[in-house]
Enzyme design. Sequence first.
Site, PDB file in Angstrom:
ATOM      1  N   ARG A  21     -16.377 -13.492  39.570  1.00 39.43           N
ATOM      2  CA  ARG A  21     -16.932 -12.224  39.098  1.00 39.43           C
ATOM      3  C   ARG A  21     -16.806 -12.071  37.577  1.00 39.43           C
ATOM      4  NH1 ARG A  21     -18.165 -13.385  43.228  1.00 39.43           N
ATOM      5  NH2 ARG A  21     -18.118 -12.269  45.204  1.00 39.43           N
TER       6      ARG A  21
ATOM      7  N   SER B 243     -19.345  -3.678  46.936  1.00 39.59           N
ATOM      8  CA  SER B 243     -17.896  -3.846  46.795  1.00 39.59           C
ATOM      9  C   SER B 243     -17.425  -3.226  45.486  1.00 39.59           C
ATOM     10  CB  SER B 243     -17.535  -5.333  46.821  1.00 39.59           C
ATOM     11  OG  SER B 243     -17.888  -5.907  48.063  1.00 39.59           O
TER      12      SER B 243
ATOM     13  N   GLU C 195     -14.435  -3.918  40.472  1.00 43.69           N
ATOM     14  CA  GLU C 195     -15.527  -4.845  40.184  1.00 43.69           C
ATOM     15  C   GLU C 195     -16.676  -4.094  39.502  1.00 43.69           C
ATOM     16  OE1 GLU C 195     -18.641  -7.532  42.823  1.00 43.69           O
ATOM     17  OE2 GLU C 195     -16.564  -7.367  43.468  1.00 43.69           O
TER      18      GLU C 195
END
Length: 378
Positions: free
Chosen positions: A203, A278, A374
Amino acid sequence: MIRVLLCGLCEKTWRPLRLNFHKAILEFENYHINITFEKNYSTMNIQTNFSLKNYNTFGIEAKAKQFVSVSSIAELKEVLTENDDIFILGGGSNMLLTQDIEKLVVHVNLNGREIVEENDDFAIVKAQAGENWHEFVLWCIDQNFGGIENLSLIPGNVGTTPIQNIGAYGVEIKDTMFSCEALNLKSLEIETFTNAQCKFEYRESVFKNELKNQYIITSVSFKLTKRNHKVSTTYGAIETELKQNGIENPTLKDVSNAVIAIRQSKLPDPKELGNSGSFFKNPIIAKEAYEKAKALHPEMPHYVVSETEVKVPAGWLIEQAGFKGKRFGDAGVHKNQALVLVNYGTATGAEIVALSRNIQQTILEKFGIAIEAEVNII
């Protein structure tokens, strides 16, 4: 567009002494004439006090001081030439707005896809930054181009995928991205970044770190298979979904359909319930720290990352901390997937941030593990 009125004088007698985008000094016989250009965004509609509610998947009500949507590189360069203080907006799928944007919001709406190069085994396919990601994935599958089918139904646009190195069910953007083109905000020149130059990690990419806020990604190219596809079906519930449908030798479309079914069963549709997928990253921790936590919580799952590190599912941690399905006003944790924070209607960005920090603090105290957001909090 620039418009200069010559007031009927013969253009042949004019000689430019100095010229830039804002004004010019011209010489007519022995006279110096100062002329200021008139800006006219004839092809662009700059709006003021613009609602961003429909431009972020959380459905948060926030205003942009000014807003413009650009559909070409030329328009993008024009806006950047005239404005230094801007906020770049893509698909709005990986951000949480906590305040109004007191800047010019530039919506990158570049569209188009093309096959740049191909042989018997591979095709290099380029998609412009404003292309919807899921629609692009389905288009590739229709062309029998393999490699990104596991990333079906991820919200957002193509341009943001390398920034976040999006991933799901054992596949990440770094696995297939060939290169990306990005506009340098200082030089206004298009530069090409190879896969290696993007410095992909979990990520993460160079665009979230040392090159943050220095480039706007305008297109992304992927190297995809045309035959001998290596489908990835062992991660998550894909294999189970395929078996339930009696599929033993899955095609690209079969894998995509399985992923879509799984995601739809667990994740809310942002069009129906505001969310950004998410919200948290799965924490990667040292093996020693994991063993210490596991001693207190023997059922704690993990995935081996390296000889010294493991990844712990953040969703499991959040569920064990008692947050799954909980609602705090109109901010809440989804009932089917604890990783997803949702807006039940009128939640503010600040309320969702407060919930996320409550979750982070509780997990740190209960498990001794820190989890990171995130989503980009604005």
